[in-house]
Motif scaffolding. Sequence first.
Motif, short mmCIF file in Angstrom:
data_model
loop_
_atom_site.label_atom_id
_atom_site.label_comp_id
_atom_site.label_asym_id
_atom_site.label_seq_id
_atom_site.Cartn_x
_atom_site.Cartn_y
_atom_site.Cartn_z
N SER A 195 6.36 3.84 -6.70
CA SER A 195 6.72 3.60 -5.12
C SER A 195 6.94 1.99 -4.64
CB SER A 195 4.83 3.41 -4.60
OG SER A 195 4.40 2.45 -4.91
N GLN A 196 7.60 1.04 -5.71
CA GLN A 196 8.40 -0.18 -4.88
C GLN A 196 6.96 -0.95 -4.95
OE1 GLN A 196 11.04 -1.12 -6.73
NE2 GLN A 196 10.85 0.97 -7.40
N ASN A 197 5.63 -0.99 -5.26
CA ASN A 197 4.85 -1.41 -3.93
C ASN A 197 3.72 -1.13 -2.91
OD1 ASN A 197 2.81 -3.88 -5.49
ND2 ASN A 197 3.72 -5.00 -3.51
N GLN A 198 4.51 0.36 -3.08
CA GLN A 198 4.32 1.00 -1.62
C GLN A 198 5.18 0.15 -0.72
OE1 GLN A 198 -0.24 1.41 -0.92
NE2 GLN A 198 -0.29 2.20 -2.62
N GLU A 199 6.51 0.61 -0.79
CA GLU A 199 7.74 0.09 -0.05
C GLU A 199 7.41 0.13 1.21
OE1 GLU A 199 11.03 -1.71 1.32
OE2 GLU A 199 10.17 -1.92 -0.58
N GLY A 200 7.31 -0.62 2.23
CA GLY A 200 6.66 -0.81 3.68
C GLY A 200 5.84 0.14 3.84
N ARG A 201 4.57 -0.10 3.42
CA ARG A 201 3.47 0.93 2.94
C ARG A 201 3.49 2.13 3.72
NH1 ARG A 201 -0.59 -3.91 6.83
NH2 ARG A 201 0.14 -5.16 5.29
N LEU A 202 4.72 2.76 3.01
CA LEU A 202 5.25 4.11 3.82
C LEU A 202 5.30 5.11 2.19
CD1 LEU A 202 8.02 3.78 5.65
CD2 LEU A 202 6.06 4.00 6.17
N LEU A 203 5.35 4.35 1.11
CA LEU A 203 5.44 5.31 -0.05
C LEU A 203 4.15 4.77 -1.51
CD1 LEU A 203 8.68 4.44 -1.65
CD2 LEU A 203 7.79 5.69 0.22
N ARG A 204 3.51 5.91 -1.58
CA ARG A 204 2.53 5.92 -2.75
C ARG A 204 2.23 5.81 -4.27
NH1 ARG A 204 -0.10 10.65 1.30
NH2 ARG A 204 -0.84 9.42 3.49
N ASP A 205 1.93 5.70 -4.64
CA ASP A 205 1.46 5.73 -5.94
C ASP A 205 0.98 6.95 -6.57
OD1 ASP A 205 2.35 2.51 -6.54
OD2 ASP A 205 1.14 2.25 -5.67
N TRP A 206 2.21 7.73 -6.54
CA TRP A 206 1.39 9.42 -6.27
C TRP A 206 1.57 9.89 -8.51
CZ3 TRP A 206 0.48 12.32 -2.74
CH2 TRP A 206 1.37 11.86 -1.81
N PHE A 207 0.91 10.60 -8.49
CA PHE A 207 0.09 11.30 -10.77
C PHE A 207 0.07 12.39 -9.81
CE2 PHE A 207 -1.12 6.67 -10.40
CZ PHE A 207 -0.32 6.20 -11.58
N ARG A 208 0.96 13.45 -11.11
CA ARG A 208 0.92 14.85 -10.93
C ARG A 208 0.91 14.99 -12.32
NH1 ARG A 208 5.13 17.07 -7.62
NH2 ARG A 208 3.69 18.75 -8.01
#
Length: 326
Positions: A309-322
Amino acid sequence: MKKKFLSLLFLLSVAYVPLNAQIGLLNQQAYYKNSVPAGNYSGLSRIGGNRYVVVNDKPKNDGFDIFHIDIDSITGEIANVRRVGSLSSGRAGTRDGEGIAYFKPANTVFISGETDNRVLEYDMDGQLTGRELKLPSVINGPLGNYGLESLTYNAHTHRFWTTTESTLPQDGQQANAVNGIRNRLRLMSFDDNLNYCSTIDYIMDTPLSTRPARIYADGVSDLCALDDGRLLVLEREAWVPKAYLGAWVVNRVYCIDTKDKTRPAQKKLVAMWRTSFNLIHKDFANYEGMCVGPVLADGRQVIILCADSQNQEGRLLRDWFRTIVL
Protein backbone atom coordinates in the motif's frame (compact mmCIF):
# COMPACT_ATOMS: atom_id res chain seq x y z
CA MET A 1 -11.40 6.79 -30.62
CA LYS A 2 -12.26 3.20 -31.52
CA LYS A 3 -8.92 1.94 -30.19
CA LYS A 4 -9.42 3.76 -26.87
CA PHE A 5 -12.97 2.41 -26.55
CA LEU A 6 -11.83 -1.17 -27.17
CA SER A 7 -8.99 -0.77 -24.69
CA LEU A 8 -11.40 0.54 -22.05
CA LEU A 9 -13.86 -2.27 -22.76
CA PHE A 10 -11.12 -4.86 -22.30
CA LEU A 11 -10.00 -3.34 -19.02
CA LEU A 12 -13.54 -3.41 -17.70
CA SER A 13 -13.86 -7.05 -18.68
CA VAL A 14 -10.68 -8.16 -16.90
CA ALA A 15 -12.47 -8.49 -13.58
CA TYR A 16 -14.98 -10.90 -15.13
CA VAL A 17 -12.83 -13.67 -16.56
CA PRO A 18 -15.03 -16.81 -16.91
CA LEU A 19 -14.47 -19.29 -14.08
CA ASN A 20 -13.83 -22.10 -16.56
CA ALA A 21 -10.84 -20.14 -17.88
CA GLN A 22 -9.12 -20.32 -14.50
CA ILE A 23 -7.89 -23.23 -12.39
CA GLY A 24 -7.99 -21.34 -9.09
CA LEU A 25 -10.82 -20.00 -6.94
CA LEU A 26 -10.20 -16.34 -6.10
CA ASN A 27 -11.51 -15.22 -2.70
CA GLN A 28 -12.38 -11.62 -1.80
CA GLN A 29 -9.64 -9.28 -0.62
CA ALA A 30 -9.75 -7.82 2.90
CA TYR A 31 -7.72 -5.51 5.12
CA TYR A 32 -7.14 -5.48 8.89
CA LYS A 33 -6.69 -1.89 10.10
CA ASN A 34 -6.68 -2.79 13.80
CA SER A 35 -4.04 -5.53 13.65
CA VAL A 36 -1.86 -4.71 10.60
CA PRO A 37 -0.05 -1.36 10.82
CA ALA A 38 0.47 0.63 7.62
CA GLY A 39 3.42 -0.73 5.70
CA ASN A 40 5.07 -1.58 2.42
CA TYR A 41 4.51 -5.33 2.56
CA SER A 42 6.06 -6.88 -0.52
CA GLY A 43 6.53 -10.57 0.27
CA LEU A 44 5.53 -13.33 2.67
CA SER A 45 6.41 -16.95 3.42
CA ARG A 46 4.93 -19.56 5.74
CA ILE A 47 6.97 -20.84 8.67
CA GLY A 48 4.35 -23.28 9.93
CA GLY A 49 0.85 -23.26 11.38
CA ASN A 50 -0.46 -19.71 11.16
CA ARG A 51 3.01 -18.12 11.42
CA TYR A 52 4.51 -16.25 8.47
CA VAL A 53 7.54 -14.09 7.81
CA VAL A 54 6.76 -10.85 5.93
CA VAL A 55 9.17 -8.41 4.29
CA ASN A 56 8.61 -4.65 4.22
CA ASP A 57 10.49 -2.87 1.43
CA LYS A 58 10.83 0.43 3.35
CA PRO A 59 11.49 -0.45 7.01
CA LYS A 60 13.43 1.78 9.40
CA ASN A 61 15.92 -1.04 9.85
CA ASP A 62 16.82 -4.01 7.67
CA GLY A 63 14.93 -7.15 8.71
CA PHE A 64 11.50 -8.76 8.57
CA ASP A 65 8.18 -9.07 10.43
CA ILE A 66 6.32 -12.00 11.96
CA PHE A 67 2.60 -12.25 11.11
CA HIS A 68 -0.17 -14.59 12.18
CA ILE A 69 -2.60 -15.35 9.34
CA ASP A 70 -5.67 -17.42 10.17
CA ILE A 71 -7.40 -19.26 7.31
CA ASP A 72 -10.91 -20.76 7.30
CA SER A 73 -10.31 -24.52 6.90
CA ILE A 74 -13.38 -24.98 4.71
CA THR A 75 -13.48 -21.98 2.35
CA GLY A 76 -9.84 -20.90 2.34
CA GLU A 77 -10.87 -17.31 3.10
CA ILE A 78 -8.73 -15.26 5.49
CA ALA A 79 -10.26 -15.05 8.96
CA ASN A 80 -7.70 -12.67 10.46
CA VAL A 81 -4.25 -11.16 9.91
CA ARG A 82 -2.10 -9.57 12.60
CA ARG A 83 1.49 -8.48 12.94
CA VAL A 84 2.99 -9.92 16.13
CA GLY A 85 6.61 -8.79 15.94
CA SER A 86 9.52 -7.33 14.00
CA LEU A 87 13.12 -8.53 13.80
CA SER A 88 16.07 -6.38 12.72
CA SER A 89 19.60 -7.14 11.58
CA GLY A 90 20.73 -3.91 13.24
CA ARG A 91 21.64 -2.32 9.92
CA ALA A 92 20.05 1.09 9.40
CA GLY A 93 18.17 1.73 6.20
CA THR A 94 16.81 -0.79 3.77
CA ARG A 95 17.93 -3.12 0.99
CA ASP A 96 14.49 -2.60 -0.57
CA GLY A 97 13.55 -6.13 0.42
CA GLU A 98 11.01 -7.47 -2.05
CA GLY A 99 10.92 -11.26 -1.78
CA ILE A 100 11.18 -13.52 1.26
CA ALA A 101 11.45 -17.29 1.72
CA TYR A 102 11.61 -19.45 4.83
CA PHE A 103 14.44 -21.99 4.45
CA LYS A 104 13.31 -24.97 6.53
CA PRO A 105 16.56 -27.04 6.37
CA ALA A 106 18.45 -24.35 8.29
CA ASN A 107 15.49 -22.64 10.01
CA THR A 108 16.51 -19.35 8.42
CA VAL A 109 15.01 -16.70 6.15
CA PHE A 110 16.27 -15.43 2.78
CA ILE A 111 15.38 -11.96 1.49
CA SER A 112 15.93 -10.63 -2.04
CA GLY A 113 16.96 -6.96 -2.18
CA GLU A 114 16.13 -4.85 -5.19
CA THR A 115 18.71 -2.20 -4.31
CA ASP A 116 21.75 -4.48 -4.04
CA ASN A 117 20.39 -7.36 -6.19
CA ARG A 118 21.45 -9.94 -3.65
CA VAL A 119 19.57 -12.70 -1.82
CA LEU A 120 20.85 -12.75 1.76
CA GLU A 121 20.22 -15.17 4.63
CA TYR A 122 18.98 -14.10 8.09
CA ASP A 123 18.58 -16.19 11.24
CA MET A 124 15.29 -16.22 13.14
CA ASP A 125 16.54 -13.38 15.35
CA GLY A 126 16.87 -11.19 12.27
CA GLN A 127 20.66 -11.29 12.10
CA LEU A 128 22.57 -11.77 8.84
CA THR A 129 24.35 -15.13 8.68
CA GLY A 130 26.86 -14.14 6.00
CA ARG A 131 25.45 -16.59 3.44
CA GLU A 132 23.62 -15.76 0.21
CA LEU A 133 22.39 -17.33 -3.03
CA LYS A 134 25.19 -17.69 -5.59
CA LEU A 135 23.62 -15.73 -8.42
CA PRO A 136 24.75 -16.23 -12.03
CA SER A 137 26.84 -13.50 -13.67
CA VAL A 138 23.82 -12.10 -15.56
CA ILE A 139 22.73 -10.56 -12.24
CA ASN A 140 25.57 -8.12 -11.92
CA GLY A 141 25.04 -5.17 -9.61
CA PRO A 142 22.08 -2.80 -9.19
CA LEU A 143 19.32 -2.78 -11.81
CA GLY A 144 17.28 0.15 -10.54
CA ASN A 145 13.65 -0.40 -9.69
CA TYR A 146 13.39 -3.55 -11.83
CA GLY A 147 15.86 -5.77 -10.01
CA LEU A 148 15.28 -8.94 -7.97
CA GLU A 149 11.65 -8.75 -6.88
CA SER A 150 10.56 -12.29 -6.09
CA LEU A 151 11.71 -15.24 -4.01
CA THR A 152 10.32 -18.65 -3.04
CA TYR A 153 11.61 -21.93 -1.62
CA ASN A 154 10.03 -25.37 -1.48
CA ALA A 155 11.28 -27.97 1.01
CA HIS A 156 9.92 -30.89 -1.06
CA THR A 157 11.71 -29.99 -4.29
CA HIS A 158 14.71 -28.45 -2.45
CA ARG A 159 14.69 -25.47 -4.80
CA PHE A 160 14.77 -21.70 -4.47
CA TRP A 161 13.36 -19.63 -7.35
CA THR A 162 13.85 -15.94 -8.07
CA THR A 163 13.68 -13.53 -10.99
CA THR A 164 14.00 -9.86 -11.81
CA GLU A 165 10.84 -7.79 -12.03
CA SER A 166 11.47 -6.79 -15.63
CA THR A 167 13.69 -7.63 -18.61
CA LEU A 168 17.45 -7.60 -18.08
CA PRO A 169 19.26 -5.02 -20.27
CA GLN A 170 21.01 -7.76 -22.26
CA ASP A 171 17.67 -9.46 -23.01
CA GLY A 172 15.96 -6.52 -24.67
CA GLN A 173 13.79 -3.49 -24.01
CA GLN A 174 11.57 -3.28 -20.95
CA ALA A 175 7.82 -2.74 -21.12
CA ASN A 176 6.57 0.75 -20.36
CA ALA A 177 3.17 2.46 -20.38
CA VAL A 178 3.10 3.02 -24.13
CA ASN A 179 5.45 0.65 -26.02
CA GLY A 180 3.38 -2.56 -25.75
CA ILE A 181 6.51 -4.71 -25.30
CA ARG A 182 6.24 -8.08 -23.57
CA ASN A 183 8.85 -8.49 -20.83
CA ARG A 184 11.16 -11.49 -21.16
CA LEU A 185 12.38 -12.83 -17.82
CA ARG A 186 14.77 -15.48 -16.53
CA LEU A 187 13.30 -17.64 -13.74
CA MET A 188 16.36 -18.92 -11.88
CA SER A 189 16.58 -21.90 -9.50
CA PHE A 190 19.06 -22.73 -6.71
CA ASP A 191 19.64 -25.81 -4.55
CA ASP A 192 19.95 -26.30 -0.78
CA ASN A 193 23.66 -25.47 -1.01
CA LEU A 194 22.65 -22.09 -2.48
CA ASN A 195 24.21 -22.97 -5.85
CA TYR A 196 22.66 -21.86 -9.13
CA CYS A 197 20.92 -24.74 -10.95
CA SER A 198 18.92 -23.65 -14.00
CA THR A 199 17.02 -20.93 -15.84
CA ILE A 200 13.58 -20.99 -17.45
CA ASP A 201 12.73 -18.39 -20.10
CA TYR A 202 9.42 -16.70 -19.33
CA ILE A 203 7.47 -14.17 -21.42
CA MET A 204 4.87 -11.94 -19.80
CA ASP A 205 1.54 -10.97 -21.35
CA THR A 206 1.27 -7.91 -23.61
CA PRO A 207 0.71 -4.78 -21.47
CA LEU A 208 -2.82 -3.38 -21.38
CA SER A 209 -1.68 0.23 -20.99
CA THR A 210 -1.59 2.42 -24.10
CA ARG A 211 -1.32 5.84 -22.41
CA PRO A 212 1.45 7.62 -20.45
CA ALA A 213 1.22 7.36 -16.66
CA ARG A 214 2.48 9.17 -13.58
CA ILE A 215 3.49 5.79 -12.16
CA TYR A 216 3.71 2.59 -14.18
CA ALA A 217 4.96 -0.89 -13.33
CA ASP A 218 4.72 -4.05 -15.38
CA GLY A 219 6.56 -7.07 -14.13
CA VAL A 220 6.62 -10.30 -12.16
CA SER A 221 6.20 -9.33 -8.53
CA ASP A 222 6.49 -12.77 -6.93
CA LEU A 223 6.85 -16.53 -7.42
CA CYS A 224 5.45 -19.45 -5.43
CA ALA A 225 6.95 -22.95 -5.65
CA LEU A 226 4.54 -25.89 -5.19
CA ASP A 227 5.38 -29.34 -3.81
CA ASP A 228 4.94 -31.10 -7.18
CA GLY A 229 7.49 -28.91 -8.95
CA ARG A 230 5.05 -26.47 -10.51
CA LEU A 231 5.69 -22.76 -10.11
CA LEU A 232 3.14 -19.97 -9.74
CA VAL A 233 4.07 -16.65 -11.34
CA LEU A 234 2.39 -13.37 -10.32
CA GLU A 235 2.30 -10.87 -13.19
CA ARG A 236 1.31 -7.38 -12.08
CA GLU A 237 0.62 -4.30 -14.24
CA ALA A 238 -0.09 -1.03 -12.40
CA TRP A 239 -1.13 2.22 -14.11
CA VAL A 240 -1.49 5.46 -12.12
CA PRO A 241 -2.39 8.78 -13.85
CA LYS A 242 -1.19 12.22 -12.77
CA ALA A 243 -4.20 12.93 -10.54
CA TYR A 244 -4.36 9.30 -9.26
CA LEU A 245 -8.11 9.05 -9.93
CA GLY A 246 -8.62 6.28 -12.48
CA ALA A 247 -5.62 4.24 -11.36
CA TRP A 248 -5.81 0.47 -11.86
CA VAL A 249 -3.88 -2.73 -11.31
CA VAL A 250 -4.34 -5.94 -13.29
CA ASN A 251 -3.01 -9.10 -11.63
CA ARG A 252 -2.56 -12.47 -13.29
CA VAL A 253 -1.31 -15.64 -11.61
CA TYR A 254 0.00 -18.26 -14.03
CA CYS A 255 1.20 -21.80 -13.41
CA ILE A 256 4.15 -23.37 -15.22
CA ASP A 257 5.62 -26.87 -15.02
CA THR A 258 9.32 -26.51 -14.25
CA LYS A 259 9.92 -30.07 -15.54
CA ASP A 260 8.58 -29.17 -18.99
CA LYS A 261 11.51 -28.35 -21.28
CA THR A 262 9.42 -26.23 -23.67
CA ARG A 263 10.87 -22.74 -24.00
CA PRO A 264 9.62 -20.18 -23.39
CA ALA A 265 7.59 -21.64 -20.54
CA GLN A 266 4.01 -22.68 -21.28
CA LYS A 267 1.63 -20.73 -19.02
CA LYS A 268 -1.72 -21.83 -17.60
CA LEU A 269 -3.99 -19.21 -16.03
CA VAL A 270 -4.73 -19.73 -12.34
CA ALA A 271 -6.52 -16.46 -11.52
CA MET A 272 -6.92 -12.96 -12.93
CA TRP A 273 -8.40 -9.84 -11.35
CA ARG A 274 -8.44 -6.06 -11.57
CA THR A 275 -8.52 -3.45 -8.79
CA SER A 276 -8.92 0.30 -9.20
CA PHE A 277 -9.23 3.70 -7.59
CA ASN A 278 -12.02 5.87 -8.97
CA LEU A 279 -15.30 7.47 -7.92
CA ILE A 280 -16.99 4.07 -7.61
CA HIS A 281 -14.23 1.62 -6.66
CA LYS A 282 -11.54 2.19 -4.04
CA ASP A 283 -10.06 -1.31 -3.93
CA PHE A 284 -6.72 -0.43 -5.63
CA ALA A 285 -4.25 -3.12 -4.58
CA ASN A 286 -0.70 -3.58 -5.82
CA TYR A 287 -0.13 -7.27 -5.07
CA GLU A 288 3.55 -8.03 -4.57
CA GLY A 289 3.68 -11.04 -2.23
CA MET A 290 2.52 -14.64 -2.73
CA CYS A 291 3.16 -17.86 -0.81
CA VAL A 292 1.82 -21.33 -0.06
CA GLY A 293 -0.65 -21.41 2.84
CA PRO A 294 -2.36 -24.36 4.54
CA VAL A 295 -4.16 -27.31 2.93
CA LEU A 296 -7.93 -27.23 3.46
CA ALA A 297 -10.03 -30.01 4.97
CA ASP A 298 -10.93 -31.28 1.47
CA GLY A 299 -7.30 -31.35 0.31
CA ARG A 300 -7.28 -28.13 -1.69
CA GLN A 301 -4.22 -25.87 -1.45
CA VAL A 302 -4.45 -22.23 -0.28
CA ILE A 303 -2.23 -19.53 -1.79
CA ILE A 304 -1.95 -16.28 0.20
CA LEU A 305 -1.24 -12.87 -1.36
CA CYS A 306 -0.43 -9.46 0.12
CA ALA A 307 -0.47 -5.99 -1.42
CA ASP A 308 1.98 -3.11 -1.00
CA SER A 309 0.00 0.00 0.00
CA GLN A 310 3.07 2.28 0.04
CA ASN A 311 2.45 2.85 3.75
CA GLN A 312 -1.23 3.49 2.97
CA GLU A 313 -0.33 6.27 0.54
CA GLY A 314 -2.35 9.43 1.12
CA ARG A 315 -4.46 7.50 3.65
CA LEU A 316 -6.33 6.23 0.61
CA LEU A 317 -4.70 2.84 0.01
CA ARG A 318 -4.98 -0.21 2.23
CA ASP A 319 -2.84 -3.22 3.10
CA TRP A 320 -4.95 -5.82 1.31
CA PHE A 321 -4.70 -9.60 1.66
CA ARG A 322 -6.51 -12.31 -0.28
CA THR A 323 -6.33 -16.01 -1.10
CA ILE A 324 -6.55 -18.28 -4.09
CA VAL A 325 -7.67 -21.88 -3.61
CA LEU A 326 -6.22 -24.46 -6.02
